[in-house]
Write an enzyme that holds these catalytic residues in place. Structure first.
Site, PDB file in Angstrom:
ATOM      1  N   GLN A   1     -27.693 -66.857 -56.684  1.00 52.72           N
ATOM      2  CA  GLN A   1     -28.458 -66.163 -57.712  1.00 52.72           C
ATOM      3  C   GLN A   1     -28.905 -64.801 -57.201  1.00 52.72           C
ATOM      4  O   GLN A   1     -29.292 -64.658 -56.047  1.00 52.72           O
ATOM      5  CB  GLN A   1     -29.677 -67.002 -58.089  1.00 52.72           C
ATOM      6  CG  GLN A   1     -30.530 -66.408 -59.189  1.00 52.72           C
ATOM      7  CD  GLN A   1     -31.671 -67.324 -59.590  1.00 52.72           C
ATOM      8  OE1 GLN A   1     -31.687 -68.499 -59.227  1.00 52.72           O
ATOM      9  NE2 GLN A   1     -32.635 -66.805 -60.332  1.00 52.72           N
TER      10      GLN A   1
ATOM     11  N   SER B   1     -27.044 -70.625 -51.051  1.00 52.77           N
ATOM     12  CA  SER B   1     -27.933 -71.271 -52.017  1.00 52.77           C
ATOM     13  C   SER B   1     -27.118 -71.890 -53.151  1.00 52.77           C
ATOM     14  O   SER B   1     -26.374 -72.842 -52.930  1.00 52.77           O
ATOM     15  CB  SER B   1     -28.967 -70.259 -52.522  1.00 52.77           C
ATOM     16  OG  SER B   1     -29.957 -70.887 -53.302  1.00 52.77           O
ATOM     17  N   LEU B   2     -27.214 -71.357 -54.367  1.00 51.17           N
ATOM     18  CA  LEU B   2     -26.379 -71.832 -55.471  1.00 51.17           C
ATOM     19  C   LEU B   2     -24.914 -71.903 -55.060  1.00 51.17           C
ATOM     20  O   LEU B   2     -24.183 -72.824 -55.436  1.00 51.17           O
ATOM     21  CB  LEU B   2     -26.529 -70.886 -56.667  1.00 51.17           C
ATOM     22  CG  LEU B   2     -25.371 -70.896 -57.673  1.00 51.17           C
ATOM     23  CD1 LEU B   2     -25.415 -72.162 -58.496  1.00 51.17           C
ATOM     24  CD2 LEU B   2     -25.373 -69.652 -58.525  1.00 51.17           C
TER      25      LEU B   2
ATOM     26  N   ARG C   1     -30.008 -78.251 -61.668  1.00 52.32           N
ATOM     27  CA  ARG C   1     -30.700 -77.580 -60.563  1.00 52.32           C
ATOM     28  C   ARG C   1     -31.465 -76.363 -61.062  1.00 52.32           C
ATOM     29  O   ARG C   1     -32.635 -76.154 -60.713  1.00 52.32           O
ATOM     30  CB  ARG C   1     -29.676 -77.157 -59.512  1.00 52.32           C
ATOM     31  CG  ARG C   1     -30.247 -76.386 -58.318  1.00 52.32           C
ATOM     32  CD  ARG C   1     -29.109 -75.954 -57.406  1.00 52.32           C
ATOM     33  NE  ARG C   1     -29.570 -75.392 -56.139  1.00 52.32           N
ATOM     34  CZ  ARG C   1     -29.724 -74.096 -55.894  1.00 52.32           C
ATOM     35  NH1 ARG C   1     -29.489 -73.214 -56.862  1.00 52.32           N
ATOM     36  NH2 ARG C   1     -30.117 -73.677 -54.702  1.00 52.32           N
TER      37      ARG C   1
ATOM     38  N   HIS D   1     -36.568 -72.217 -52.063  1.00 48.90           N
ATOM     39  CA  HIS D   1     -36.321 -72.652 -50.684  1.00 48.90           C
ATOM     40  C   HIS D   1     -37.613 -72.772 -49.873  1.00 48.90           C
ATOM     41  O   HIS D   1     -37.639 -72.481 -48.678  1.00 48.90           O
ATOM     42  CB  HIS D   1     -35.314 -71.729 -49.993  1.00 48.90           C
ATOM     43  CG  HIS D   1     -33.991 -71.693 -50.696  1.00 48.90           C
ATOM     44  ND1 HIS D   1     -33.141 -72.776 -50.723  1.00 48.90           N
ATOM     45  CD2 HIS D   1     -33.394 -70.726 -51.443  1.00 48.90           C
ATOM     46  CE1 HIS D   1     -32.070 -72.471 -51.438  1.00 48.90           C
ATOM     47  NE2 HIS D   1     -32.203 -71.244 -51.889  1.00 48.90           N
TER      48      HIS D   1
ATOM     49  N   GLN E   1     -32.026 -78.703 -49.488  1.00 49.24           N
ATOM     50  CA  GLN E   1     -31.783 -77.265 -49.619  1.00 49.24           C
ATOM     51  C   GLN E   1     -32.810 -76.581 -50.511  1.00 49.24           C
ATOM     52  O   GLN E   1     -33.175 -75.424 -50.297  1.00 49.24           O
ATOM     53  CB  GLN E   1     -30.368 -77.032 -50.166  1.00 49.24           C
ATOM     54  CG  GLN E   1     -29.914 -75.589 -50.145  1.00 49.24           C
ATOM     55  CD  GLN E   1     -29.163 -75.211 -51.408  1.00 49.24           C
ATOM     56  OE1 GLN E   1     -29.685 -75.334 -52.511  1.00 49.24           O
ATOM     57  NE2 GLN E   1     -27.929 -74.762 -51.235  1.00 49.24           N
TER      58      GLN E   1
END
Length: 436
Positions: free
Chosen positions: A55, A133-134, A158, A240, A289
Site C-alpha cells: 500500500q 506488507s500487502l 485484511r 504493523h 505481520q
C-alpha cells in the site's frame, strides 16, 4: 553479515513461479514456459527475484494501460469474487479514493498480479519472491501458495480489518530519514509513548508508527539524534504495530478458511526475513505481520544470500526498486508496471540492456511522496528553491561535483534533505517532493 537461517527450507535450487497466477505448482519443480516462447530466464547465470509492492504504491489510472490486454481477465475475475467493479477503480478512481486502505490494497494486489501474468505469458521464471506488507499476499498468490480467488478474498478482508482497527484506534506513521535502525529504536523508547518501528525499509529509511502524539515525540527525538528529515505519511492507521491487534483475530479466521499450499519457490517473510515453502508456516506469519515490523531490508539481504542478484519489482510505484539499490550494492533492478515495460524487461533479463544507470533517478516513498537522490558521490550544492516551488520532470535542483541532480518526478518541493556542501553518496536522498 550472519549466514541465513533457513525456516523449513533446504538449499536453494532453480525453481519457477507458477505458470498461471494462483495455480498450484506440481510437486516436481521444472521450468514452466509459455507456448511458443523459450524461457528468457533459463540461461541466466544468476538468480532472479520477483518483489511485489505494498500500500502506498498505488496511483490513479494505473490499470488504464492494461485495458484490452489478455491479463485484464484477472480484473474481471477479481470483480466477480468481491462483487464490485474493480475495473472502474483501476481506471477512473482519483488519488483520494485510492488512498482508502480498502481500495489501495486490493487495487495494488490486482495490478501486481496482472503484471506477473503478463510476464509469465512470456515464459520468464523467478527463483524466489517477496512482497512488502500487502505485497506478501501477492507473492504467496504468485507462487501458488494461495489460489487467486483466495488471495483476492484475503486481501479484501485484511484491508477491511485494518481499516476498522484504524478507525477504532486512530494512529499515524512517519518516515525517518538519515538515522540508523538502532537510533530510531532509541528515539521511540525516549518518546515514552505508544510508538514503534513499523518498517525497516533500507539503510537510512525507517518508518515509525503509533499514536499521533507518540509519533510526533519520537520524530523530535530522532531529529535530536541526527535524523535528516521526518516525513509524515498520509495514512489513518498505525500499521504493523500493536494498534492492529484487533484486526489479527479477524484475519486469522479468514486465513484458516483459505487453502494454503506447500510451494517450490520460497517466499521471504516480512516477519522473520526467512524463506518459507511450507503452508503450515503462513497462518502464524500472516497474522503476526499485522502487528510486527516489516523487515524489508533484512529480506533483501536474505534473497542476496540465496543467490539473487537481479530484482524485478512487479506492480505500480517503483518503491521497492529504490530500496533495493540502496540496500544491496551492485543489485540490478527493474520496475515493471505497464505493458510498455514488457519488452525492456525481456531485454533486461536476457542481459542485452541495463536499466540500472538511468541518468535521472529517484525513489517513491509513499503514494504522493517522492525522493530525489544523488547521481554520484561528491559535494552537494543546491539551487535556491523554496518549499512550495513546483518543478517538472528533469528539473535541475542542484549539483554533486560536476553532476547535475535532476528530479525524476514532477511535483512540489517540500524541502532539501542534504545540506549545502555536504558530502553525499550515490543514491543518497537529496530532496523531498509531493506529487499531489
Amino acid at each position: 553479515m550472519m549466514a541465513v537461517r533457513f525456516a523449513n527450507f533446504s538449499a536453494p535450487r532453480p525453481a519457477s513461479v507458477t505458470r498461471r497466477v494462483g495455480r498450484q505448482p506440481p510437486t516436481k519443480s521444472y521450468p514452466r514456459v509459455a507456448k511458443g516462447r523459450r524461457s528468457q530466464a533459463s540461461n541466466l547465470p544468476t538468480m532472479l527475484a520477483f518483489t511485489f509492492p505494498g500500500q502506498g504504491s498505488q496511483r490513479p489510472g494505473m490499470g488504464r494501460p492494461w485495458v484490452g490486454h489478455d491479463s485484464w481477465e484477472l480484473v474481471e475475475e477479481a470483480s466477480e469474487v468481491v462483487g464490485r467493479d474493480l475495473g472502474r477503480l483501476l481506471v477512473d478512481a482519483d488519488a483520494d479514493e485510492l488512498r482508502d486502505t480498502r481500495n489501495a490494497q486490493l487495487a495494488t494486489f490486482v495490478v501486481s498480479l496482472m503484471v506477473l501474468d503478463a510476464i509469465q505469458r512470456l515464459g520468464v521464471d523467478a527463483s524466489m519472491c517477496a512482497g512488502h506488507s500487502l505485497g506478501e499476499y501477492t507473492a504467496l498468490t504468485a507462487t501458488g501458495a494461495l489460489g487467486y480467488a483466495d488471495g483476492v478474498s484475503l486481501v479484501t478482508e485484511r484491508a477491511a480489518a485494518m481499516h476498522d482497527a484504524g478507525s477504532a484506534n486512530p494512529g499515524t506513521m512517519a518516515a525517518v530519514l538519515g538515522l540508523d535502525d538502532d537510533q530510531v529504536g532509541v528515539a521511540c523508547n525516549l518518546a515514552d509513548a505508544e510508538v514503534w518501528v513499523a518498517n525497516y525499509n533500507a539503510p537510512g529509511q525507517v518508518v515509525i508508527a503509533g499514536s499521533v502524539d507518540g509519533v510526533a515525540s519520537a520524530g523530535q527525538h530522532a531529529k535530536e539524534l541526527g535524523a535528516r528529515r521526518i516525513m509524515s505519511l498520509p495514512v489513518a492507521g498505525a500499521f504493523h504495530t500493536g494498534f492492529m491487534t484487533s484486526a489479527r483475530q479477524r484475519l486469522r479466521d479468514a486465513i484458516e478458511n483459505a487453502d494454503l499450499r506447500d510451494i517450490d519457490v520460497p517466499v521471504i517473510s516480512n516477519v522473520d526475513a526467512l524463506p518459507h515453502t511450507q503452508a503450515s508456516d503462513w497462518n502464524a506469519l500472516l497474522s503476526a505481520q499485522l502487528s510486527s515490523p516489516v523487515r524489508w531490508k533484512h529480506s533483501l539481504h536474505t534473497m542476496t544470500e540465496l543467490g539473487a542478484t537481479r530484482f524485478a519489482e512487479l506492480g505500480p510505484g517503483g518503491v521497492l526498486s529504490g530500496m533495493t539499490k540502496r540496500t544491496i550494492e551492485g543489485a540490478r533492478t527493474i520496475s515493471v508496471a505497464s505493458p510498455d515495460d514488457l519488452d525492456p524487461f525481456l531485454e533486461w533479463v536476457s542481459g542485452t540492456i541495463s536499466l540500472d544507470t538511468h541518468p535521472v533517478e529517484g525513489e517513491h516513498l509513499f503514494a504522493i511522496e517522492r525522493l530525489v537522490v544523488s547521481p554520484a558521490a561528491g559535494i552537494f550544492t543546491p539551487i535556491d528553491l523554496a518549499p512550495g516551488t513546483p518543478i517538472e520532470v528533469g528539473a535541475v535542483i542542484g549539483h554533486v561535483g560536476d553532476h547535475e541532480v535532476r528530479s525524476a518526478f514532477a511535483g512540489v518541493i517540500e524541502g532539501f534533505i542534504a545540506i549545502d556542501t555536504e558530502r553525499v553518496k550515490p543514491r543518497q536522498p537529496i530532496a523531498w517532493l509531493r506529487t499531489h
